[in-house]
Design a protein around this motif. Structure first.
Motif, PDB file in Angstrom:
ATOM      1  N   SER A  36      -4.616   4.041 -10.405  1.00  0.00           N
ATOM      2  CA  SER A  36      -3.581   3.589 -11.339  1.00  0.00           C
ATOM      3  C   SER A  36      -3.107   4.693 -12.272  1.00  0.00           C
ATOM      4  O   SER A  36      -1.974   4.662 -12.750  1.00  0.00           O
ATOM      5  N   GLN A  37      -3.971   5.676 -12.547  1.00  0.00           N
ATOM      6  CA  GLN A  37      -3.606   6.743 -13.466  1.00  0.00           C
ATOM      7  C   GLN A  37      -3.125   8.006 -12.750  1.00  0.00           C
ATOM      8  O   GLN A  37      -2.760   8.986 -13.408  1.00  0.00           O
ATOM      9  N   SER A  38      -3.117   7.995 -11.427  1.00  0.00           N
ATOM     10  CA  SER A  38      -2.697   9.167 -10.673  1.00  0.00           C
ATOM     11  C   SER A  38      -1.328   8.926 -10.059  1.00  0.00           C
ATOM     12  O   SER A  38      -0.707   7.881 -10.256  1.00  0.00           O
ATOM     13  N   ASP A  39      -0.860   9.922  -9.304  1.00  0.00           N
ATOM     14  CA  ASP A  39       0.442   9.826  -8.647  1.00  0.00           C
ATOM     15  C   ASP A  39       0.326   9.356  -7.198  1.00  0.00           C
ATOM     16  O   ASP A  39       1.258   9.521  -6.417  1.00  0.00           O
ATOM     17  N   ILE A  40      -0.826   8.802  -6.847  1.00  0.00           N
ATOM     18  CA  ILE A  40      -1.013   8.310  -5.478  1.00  0.00           C
ATOM     19  C   ILE A  40      -0.041   7.163  -5.212  1.00  0.00           C
ATOM     20  O   ILE A  40       0.054   6.216  -5.998  1.00  0.00           O
ATOM     21  N   SER A  41       0.684   7.269  -4.125  1.00  0.00           N
ATOM     22  CA  SER A  41       1.689   6.262  -3.785  1.00  0.00           C
ATOM     23  C   SER A  41       1.153   5.331  -2.705  1.00  0.00           C
ATOM     24  O   SER A  41       0.784   5.770  -1.618  1.00  0.00           O
ATOM     25  N   ILE A  42       1.092   4.046  -3.034  1.00  0.00           N
ATOM     26  CA  ILE A  42       0.662   3.023  -2.070  1.00  0.00           C
ATOM     27  C   ILE A  42       1.901   2.236  -1.668  1.00  0.00           C
ATOM     28  O   ILE A  42       2.445   1.451  -2.457  1.00  0.00           O
ATOM     29  N   THR A  43       2.374   2.460  -0.456  1.00  0.00           N
ATOM     30  CA  THR A  43       3.611   1.825  -0.008  1.00  0.00           C
ATOM     31  C   THR A  43       3.432   0.357   0.348  1.00  0.00           C
ATOM     32  O   THR A  43       4.378  -0.421   0.252  1.00  0.00           O
ATOM     33  N   ASN A  44       2.219  -0.014   0.769  1.00  0.00           N
ATOM     34  CA  ASN A  44       1.964  -1.408   1.139  1.00  0.00           C
ATOM     35  C   ASN A  44       1.855  -2.254  -0.122  1.00  0.00           C
ATOM     36  O   ASN A  44       0.940  -2.080  -0.926  1.00  0.00           O
ATOM     37  N   ARG A  45       2.798  -3.177  -0.299  1.00  0.00           N
ATOM     38  CA  ARG A  45       2.846  -3.977  -1.522  1.00  0.00           C
ATOM     39  C   ARG A  45       1.645  -4.910  -1.657  1.00  0.00           C
ATOM     40  O   ARG A  45       1.171  -5.172  -2.763  1.00  0.00           O
ATOM     41  N   ILE A  46       1.134  -5.408  -0.535  1.00  0.00           N
ATOM     42  CA  ILE A  46      -0.027  -6.302  -0.591  1.00  0.00           C
ATOM     43  C   ILE A  46      -1.244  -5.554  -1.124  1.00  0.00           C
ATOM     44  O   ILE A  46      -1.973  -6.055  -1.985  1.00  0.00           O
ATOM     45  N   VAL A  47      -1.450  -4.348  -0.613  1.00  0.00           N
ATOM     46  CA  VAL A  47      -2.575  -3.535  -1.092  1.00  0.00           C
ATOM     47  C   VAL A  47      -2.390  -3.198  -2.564  1.00  0.00           C
ATOM     48  O   VAL A  47      -3.330  -3.265  -3.362  1.00  0.00           O
ATOM     49  N   ARG A  48      -1.165  -2.854  -2.934  1.00  0.00           N
ATOM     50  CA  ARG A  48      -0.883  -2.433  -4.312  1.00  0.00           C
ATOM     51  C   ARG A  48      -1.052  -3.579  -5.302  1.00  0.00           C
ATOM     52  O   ARG A  48      -1.648  -3.414  -6.363  1.00  0.00           O
ATOM     53  N   ASP A  49      -0.517  -4.751  -4.964  1.00  0.00           N
ATOM     54  CA  ASP A  49      -0.506  -5.862  -5.914  1.00  0.00           C
ATOM     55  C   ASP A  49      -1.752  -6.734  -5.839  1.00  0.00           C
ATOM     56  O   ASP A  49      -2.273  -7.169  -6.865  1.00  0.00           O
ATOM     57  N   TYR A  50      -2.213  -7.011  -4.611  1.00  0.00           N
ATOM     58  CA  TYR A  50      -3.292  -7.985  -4.451  1.00  0.00           C
ATOM     59  C   TYR A  50      -4.663  -7.365  -4.246  1.00  0.00           C
ATOM     60  O   TYR A  50      -5.659  -8.076  -4.277  1.00  0.00           O
ATOM     61  N   VAL A  51      -4.729  -6.071  -4.017  1.00  0.00           N
ATOM     62  CA  VAL A  51      -6.026  -5.393  -3.934  1.00  0.00           C
ATOM     63  C   VAL A  51      -6.264  -4.596  -5.204  1.00  0.00           C
ATOM     64  O   VAL A  51      -7.233  -4.826  -5.931  1.00  0.00           O
TER      65      VAL A  51
END
Length: 441
Positions: free
Chosen positions: A43-58
């Motif tokens: 959350s504090q880095s610039d890592i980009s998670i394109t999968n919205r399910i992983v980003r929001d629900y994981v």
């Protein structure tokens, strides 16, 4: 939705994994600590998670504190269940382990949003009026909850508990009631205003959290009352408890209902007006030209008229333009001059985009991003962006980085995202692309 998913995970851990948790609690503590550290890092880095399910629900169940709150809910409900019931027999033996796991999971939320609040405070982004009041109250509640949670968690370890006086330990543990109440107040301060503005999912979240926390409070008082009066009839306390649960739950629903209907209706009107103006902003003028051989040709010249903000002005402008063009046609038809060469066709400058205001939407960090772009002769004269639920700090940083690039290049392609606000930047870029596509000639 996040809290419901988290409740399922917490209940699965408590009822299915109770024996491993009891036998080897250190494995659960380490796992919770590692997951917390990983979520903070991402959350504090610039890592980009394109999968919205992983980003929001994981990632979201950790960073937004939903999983920690769910484990706390299981811990507090364990103390409210009737003595001798099957659930309490199963859960009481691992209540301490569940509370320690809940604390580790909660630190993800504390650190993630604690850093955000510190940045907001340093940069003076605390809002004004009600927003400033909510910011201050939320900060105070968060600090108090942290100061209560840490010592209670430490005392939950068996090695520490054995070294303490049983009565002293029990008296200090009563601070947990205050801690649970603060969790509910904290959640309502954050969620109710968003539910009132019609943010997707927040009304349901308010009802679910209210049902869990109000239900716990009611059952806890019922249990205390019946322990003092064991021989009394349970009909009256059960009736009172039912009313004490239903009435506050209904009130929470009434308070958090969407009060933004009027705003949403009026906000769609300008968009409709803009679309109507854009569709009518091109007019065709017919000009008659007489050639040297006596034949008369008709040339259609396409001209652009500027959309006017009100319907009356637009009508008057269109009528005036039509009358003016009609006079030009009449004069051309009545002329008796026969030039040797045909008059050159009038040339008109062409633009890539239509004039007007266009709106687009994109996916931000945690919800929709909306932009409004006003274009005049291939120049962006106004550009505004708003988000349903993105972090204000990150979203402001994204706007200051992305919007100037789009305005200067008159395109949303090849735009650099703001470091540390990648998802907010991508939401603005996506929404801008959507708006500019609508504006294309």
């Amino acid at each position: 939705m996040l809290f419901i998913i988290s409740l399922i995970i917490a209940l699965f851990t408590a009822f299915i994994l109770d024996k491993p948790l009891k036998k080897c609690p250190a494995a659960f503590y380490i796992s919770a600590a590692l997951l917390t550290a990983a979520s903070i890092y991402v959350s504090q880095s610039d890592i980009s998670i394109t999968n919205r399910i992983v980003r929001d629900y994981v990632l979201g169940i950790f960073s937004r504190g939903a999983l920690g709150a769910a484990f706390w809910a299981v811990v507090m409900w364990t103390g409210a269940l009737p003595n001798g019931s099957a659930p309490i027999k199963k859960l009481m033996t691992i209540r301490g382990e569940l509370s320690i796991t809940a604390a580790f999971l909660t630190f993800s939320h504390i650190v993630t949003f604690g850093l955000q609040y510190v940045r907001n405070l340093i940069n003076g982004r605390t809002g004004s009026g009600d927003a400033y009041r909510d910011f201050v109250v939320t900060c105070i509640l968060s600090l108090l909850m942290t100061f209560i949670m840490v010592p209670l968690t430490v005392m939950s370890f068996k090695t520490v508990r054995k070294k303490m006086n049983a009565k002293t330990w029990k008296n200090i543990q009563r601070l947990a009631y205050l801690f649970y109440a603060m969790i509910y107040i904290h959640i309502m301060l954050l969620f109710v205003p968003k539910a009132q503005r019609g943010r997707e999912g927040y009304f349901l979240s308010v009802l679910v959290y209210s049902a869990v926390f109000i239900g716990y409070a009611v059952l806890r008082f019922r249990k205390y009352y019946l322990s003092k009066k064991e021989k009394t009839s349970r009909l009256i306390p059960n009736t009172v408890c039912a009313c004490a649960f239903i009435i506050p739950l209904c009130l929470s629903g009434i308070v958090s209902r969407n009060t933004n209907t009027k705003t949403r209706v009026t906000s769609t009107a300008p968009k409709a007006a803009v679309e109507a103006s854009v569709s009518e902003q091109t007019q065709t003028a017919t000009t008659a030209v007489t050639t040297s051989d006596g034949t008369k040709t008709t040339t259609a010249v396409r001209t652009s008229t500027t959309a006017v903000s009100t319907a009356d002005k637009d009508t008057k402008t269109t009528e005036a333009a039509a009358d003016e063009k009609a006079e030009e046609v009449t004069e051309a038809e009545n002329t008796e001059e026969q030039p040797e060469e045909a008059q050159p066709e009038e040339t008109q400058q062409t633009f890539k985009y239509k004039n007007g205001t266009f709106e687009g939407t994109g996916e931000g960090y945690n919800g929709k991003v909306h932009v409004s772009i006003t274009i005049e002769n291939d120049t962006i004269t106004a550009f505004s962006a708003s988000a349903d639920d993105d972090d204000p700090d990150f979203f402001d940083d994204a706007k200051s980085t992305v919007i100037p690039q789009i305005k200067n290049s008159l395109s949303a392609d090849g735009i650099d995202a703001c470091s540390g606000a990648t998802y907010s930047s991508k939401g603005i870029i996506e929404a801008a692309k959507n708006a500019l596509e609508q504006a294309l000639n």
